[in-house]
Design a protein around this motif. Structure first.
Motif, mmCIF file in Angstrom:
data_model
loop_
_atom_site.group_PDB
_atom_site.id
_atom_site.type_symbol
_atom_site.label_atom_id
_atom_site.label_comp_id
_atom_site.label_asym_id
_atom_site.label_seq_id
_atom_site.Cartn_x
_atom_site.Cartn_y
_atom_site.Cartn_z
ATOM 1 N N GLY A 280 0.845 -1.194 0.000
ATOM 2 C CA GLY A 280 0.000 0.000 0.000
ATOM 3 C C GLY A 280 0.879 1.243 0.000
ATOM 4 O O GLY A 280 1.755 1.417 -0.852
ATOM 5 N N GLU A 281 0.664 2.106 1.000
ATOM 6 C CA GLU A 281 1.447 3.342 1.087
ATOM 7 C C GLU A 281 2.786 3.129 1.792
ATOM 8 O O GLU A 281 3.642 4.027 1.807
ATOM 9 N N LEU A 282 2.976 1.956 2.401
ATOM 10 C CA LEU A 282 4.219 1.680 3.117
ATOM 11 C C LEU A 282 5.281 1.190 2.124
ATOM 12 O O LEU A 282 5.203 0.099 1.584
ATOM 13 N N VAL A 283 6.287 2.031 1.882
ATOM 14 C CA VAL A 283 7.357 1.704 0.945
ATOM 15 C C VAL A 283 8.510 1.057 1.702
ATOM 16 O O VAL A 283 9.065 1.640 2.640
ATOM 17 N N ILE A 284 8.862 -0.165 1.321
ATOM 18 C CA ILE A 284 9.970 -0.886 1.956
ATOM 19 C C ILE A 284 11.272 -0.636 1.191
ATOM 20 O O ILE A 284 12.272 -0.233 1.780
ATOM 21 N N LEU A 285 11.234 -0.872 -0.120
ATOM 22 C CA LEU A 285 12.401 -0.656 -0.973
ATOM 23 C C LEU A 285 11.987 0.156 -2.200
ATOM 24 O O LEU A 285 10.873 -0.002 -2.702
ATOM 25 N N LYS A 286 12.895 1.004 -2.667
ATOM 26 C CA LYS A 286 12.565 1.841 -3.821
ATOM 27 C C LYS A 286 13.758 1.901 -4.762
ATOM 28 O O LYS A 286 14.804 2.479 -4.434
ATOM 29 N N ASN A 287 13.617 1.240 -5.913
ATOM 30 C CA ASN A 287 14.608 1.303 -6.995
ATOM 31 C C ASN A 287 16.029 1.038 -6.480
ATOM 32 O O ASN A 287 16.955 1.809 -6.717
ATOM 33 N N THR A 288 16.202 -0.059 -5.752
ATOM 34 C CA THR A 288 17.509 -0.361 -5.149
ATOM 35 C C THR A 288 18.105 -1.618 -5.767
ATOM 36 O O THR A 288 17.370 -2.489 -6.259
ATOM 37 N N SER A 289 19.425 -1.701 -5.738
ATOM 38 C CA SER A 289 20.124 -2.845 -6.328
ATOM 39 C C SER A 289 21.141 -3.407 -5.338
ATOM 40 O O SER A 289 21.649 -2.686 -4.475
ATOM 41 N N ALA A 290 21.423 -4.707 -5.467
ATOM 42 C CA ALA A 290 22.410 -5.356 -4.603
ATOM 43 C C ALA A 290 22.874 -6.644 -5.256
ATOM 44 O O ALA A 290 22.182 -7.206 -6.108
ATOM 45 N N ARG A 291 24.036 -7.115 -4.810
ATOM 46 C CA ARG A 291 24.617 -8.331 -5.392
ATOM 47 C C ARG A 291 25.165 -9.217 -4.265
ATOM 48 O O ARG A 291 25.858 -8.744 -3.364
ATOM 49 N N ILE A 292 24.821 -10.515 -4.323
ATOM 50 C CA ILE A 292 25.372 -11.502 -3.386
ATOM 51 C C ILE A 292 26.293 -12.413 -4.182
ATOM 52 O O ILE A 292 25.862 -13.053 -5.142
ATOM 53 N N GLU A 293 27.574 -12.472 -3.747
ATOM 54 C CA GLU A 293 28.558 -13.276 -4.455
ATOM 55 C C GLU A 293 28.930 -14.519 -3.649
ATOM 56 O O GLU A 293 28.767 -14.546 -2.430
ATOM 57 N N ARG A 294 29.410 -15.530 -4.333
ATOM 58 C CA ARG A 294 29.814 -16.773 -3.675
ATOM 59 C C ARG A 294 30.831 -16.477 -2.569
ATOM 60 O O ARG A 294 31.792 -15.731 -2.757
ATOM 61 N N GLY A 295 30.573 -17.043 -1.369
ATOM 62 C CA GLY A 295 31.472 -16.830 -0.227
ATOM 63 C C GLY A 295 31.068 -15.685 0.669
ATOM 64 O O GLY A 295 31.645 -15.505 1.742
#
Length: 638
Positions: A333-348
């Motif tokens: 609804g009106e509660l924004v948790i994440l907005k146009n964000t990026s992330a990467r999880i690498e091995r290890g």
């Protein structure tokens, strides 16, 4: 203030406590520690009067009031808003307010002197009780433990059990009983709230007893540690870290005494066996037999600190990229948790996702898992095999299964011997593995569910609050397991001891974006505190810098002489600091010598000299800092 004398408490035929004693003084800050099942929560209920001891007594002063936060309060419901529930802590003051309101209503028609005097008396009493500040106090405590200002008017019944428990904690803190007893308070708090409660308890005016499996929480808010073990209560005059160090020393002393006694017993038994048949030695033989019978036997030390060795098996390694989040947005609804964000999880990567409740940590974990709908893109890497641990999985365990059966059905392909070895690491030994799931405690179920997660061939683990309901021994076992795990994982946790032991990256959500710190929790904490200090200093740095004062030639010459003098003094202070550092090292080496370490009088003498040298070094360092500032000012002036 309160004394427990020769307490015994039996459950069936088993003695949970036997002749246990403890004295609680005003302002004592006590941490109650011990393995699950030793009776910590039971002791609190005995003190509170919920359970009656089998023998012995609990004596308390007439003016001693007790406040008790326990897991039973999770079921408490109310239609009132949480601010009003918290304000119930001020019953007497609220009653005065009602009486004042009644008198004010009477004064609409009754202006008699008696009515006016009654109003004045009630208002004086109301002011003496600090009635005009109780609402502000309640708001401060509720917001301190994580509620927003908007939450304060919401009915208690609309909150989950964990949040209702926070309201009960706020009410207790506002009541300020003589003795405050808290049973696992951190289970329902996020990290900022835990830190707020730590600060509150440190300055709490009454006595406090805390049962907690959060090592850092105990270190930060208690001054005495009481261990519950073998039906007794053993006090250590320090926080949890002190207790660990002191207990280790006591165990070494006890083990040496045990070994010496065993050696003496064997020698005595050999003498008895050798000369039993000789009439000339009969008196000596009988004397030694009686001596053995009268002997107080020293118990062998049982070390609670288990070192474990997990053998993780992967059928395949994942690709370099495990999960990539690209321009992800998520809202309810009106509660924004994440907005146009990026992330990467690498091995290890060993990632700890931290922060306040309500920021979206568990939501982000489900997004990484791929089970939460999002805007944007989630890409899973090559050969990634996931396994997800969360509290709801405790309910997914087969209640009629035995523990070993539950792991057999996990599909890991491990033999019964291998599964029993894994269960042994999680403190299920011998016949324990045949216990039904339905008879296990919450902590035991957590250990079974964690074992199931770890025996899978997953090369990517997602762990949501894995340390909840675990005792410290189980947390340490989990830390060892995660340190040996060669795959990748993301864990949500508020347990700083656990995070410190396992994470090589820290994630947090700020301004609806995923932020990453590429380092350990200690490095992150230092960086964060430096960032906050920098923000505090920023307004000062923006102030106008005063223009440099122009000195006359005689003033410049005087400043140069003063500068030369200060530089010589600085050089002398630096030499003294080096001397003190050398002396400290020598004293540290002296303390480690066996002839000093084993002699308490010598050790105390060396400790006193060491403390004196350290104080002198600190004073010299302060003098060095002052001189450096003075030299910089003179250089600037010249």
């Amino acid at each position: 203030m309160l004394s427990i004398n020769n307490l015994s408490y039996f459950i069936g035929g088993r003695a949970l406590y036997e002749n246990a004693s403890l004295h609680i003084r005003p302002k004592d800050k006590i941490g109650l520690v011990g393995l699950n099942g030793t009776g910590k929560s039971t002791l609190l209920k005995i003190i509170h009067g919920d359970y009656q001891p089998s023998a012995g007594e609990v004596q308390k002063a007439k003016d001693c009031t007790i406040g008790f936060l326990n897991q039973d309060l999770l079921s408490y419901q109310s239609e009132d808003c949480i601010l009003d529930v918290a304000l119930e802590a001020f019953q007497e003051t609220l009653k005065l307010q009602e009486e004042i309101d009644e008198v004010l209503k009477m004064m609409e028609t009754d202006y008699s002197e008696a009515t006016i005097n009654k109003l004045a008396r009630l208002q004086d009493q109301f002011e003496a009780n600090e009635g005009y500040t109780i609402k502000a106090k309640a708001e401060e405590v509720l917001e301190g433990i994580g509620f927003s200002t908007a939450d304060l008017k919401r009915p208690l019944k609309t909150f989950s059990g964990g949040w209702r428990m926070r309201v009960m904690l706020a009410k207790l803190l506002l009541e300020k009983p003589s003795l405050l007893m808290l049973d696992e308070p951190t289970n329902h708090l996020d990290l900022p709230s835990i830190q707020w409660v730590e600060n509150y308890l440190r300055t709490y005016e009454g006595a406090v007893i805390v049962v907690s499996h959060d090592k850092e929480f105990l270190d930060n808010c208690i001054e005495t540690t009481v261990e519950v073990s073998n039906g007794t209560l053993t006090a250590y005059q320090g926080n949890y870290s002190f207790y660990q160090h002191e207990k280790k020393e006591r165990m070494e002393i006890q083990q040496n005494a045990f070994e010496n006694q065993q050696q003496m017993i064997k020698q005595t038994e050999r003498f008895i066996e050798r000369f039993r048949a000789k009439a000339s030695k009969s008196n000596q033989v009988q004397s030694r037999i009686k001596a053995l019978d009268r002997m107080d036997r020293v118990s062998e030390v049982v070390d609670d600190n288990i070192a474990v060795n997990f053998k993780f098996k992967f059928s395949q390694k994942s690709g370099r990229d495990v999960v990539v989040l690209d321009h992800v947005s998520k809202s309810y609804g009106e509660l924004v948790i994440l907005k146009n964000t990026s992330a990467r999880i690498e091995r290890g990567d060993k990632i700890a996702l931290i922060g306040a409740n309500g920021k979206g940590k568990s939501t982000l974990l489900r997004i990484i898992d791929g089970t939460e709908p999002i805007q944007g893109e989630r890409l899973q890497g090559h050969n990634v095999i996931k396994s997800f641990y969360a509290q709801h999985q405790l309910e997914a365990l087969g209640v009629d299964n035995e523990i070993l059966q539950e792991l057999q059905q996990a599909g890991s392909g491990k033999t019964d011997t291998e599964l029993r070895n894994v269960l042994g690491c999680f403190l299920f030994t011998n016949e324990d593995v045949f216990k039904k799931i339905k008879v296990l405690s919450g902590g035991e179920k957590s250990r079974v569910a964690l074992a199931k997660t770890l025996i899978s061939e997953a090369n990517f683990l997602l762990l949501d609050e894995p340390t909840n309901h675990l005792d410290m021994q189980s947390v340490n076992i989990l830390i060892q397991a995660m340190q040996q795990y060669e795959g990748t994982f993301v864990t949500v946790s508020h347990d700083r001891h656990f995070i410190r032991g396992v994470a090589n990256k820290i994630w947090y959500i700020e301004n609806q974006e995923i932020k990453e710190y590429p380092g350990t929790y200690d490095e992150f904490s230092l960086w964060k505190s430096q960032q906050e200090e920098s923000l505090r200093q920023e307004p000062l740095q923006k102030k106008k810098v005063p223009k440099k004062k122009q000195l006359t030639d005689p003033e410049i010459q005087q400043a140069k002489k003063e500068l030369k003098k200060k530089e010589a003094e600085l050089e002398h202070v630096e030499a003294l600091i080096m001397e003190k550092e050398t002396l400290k090292k020598e004293l540290e080496e002296e303390m480690a010598l066996p002839e000093v370490f084993s002699d308490m009088q010598k050790l105390e003498g060396v400790n006193q000299r060491y403390a004196q040298v350290r104080t002198e070094e600190e004073n010299l360092n302060k003098k060095w800092e002052i001189l450096v500032e003075e030299i910089e000012e003179l250089q600037h002036a010249i």
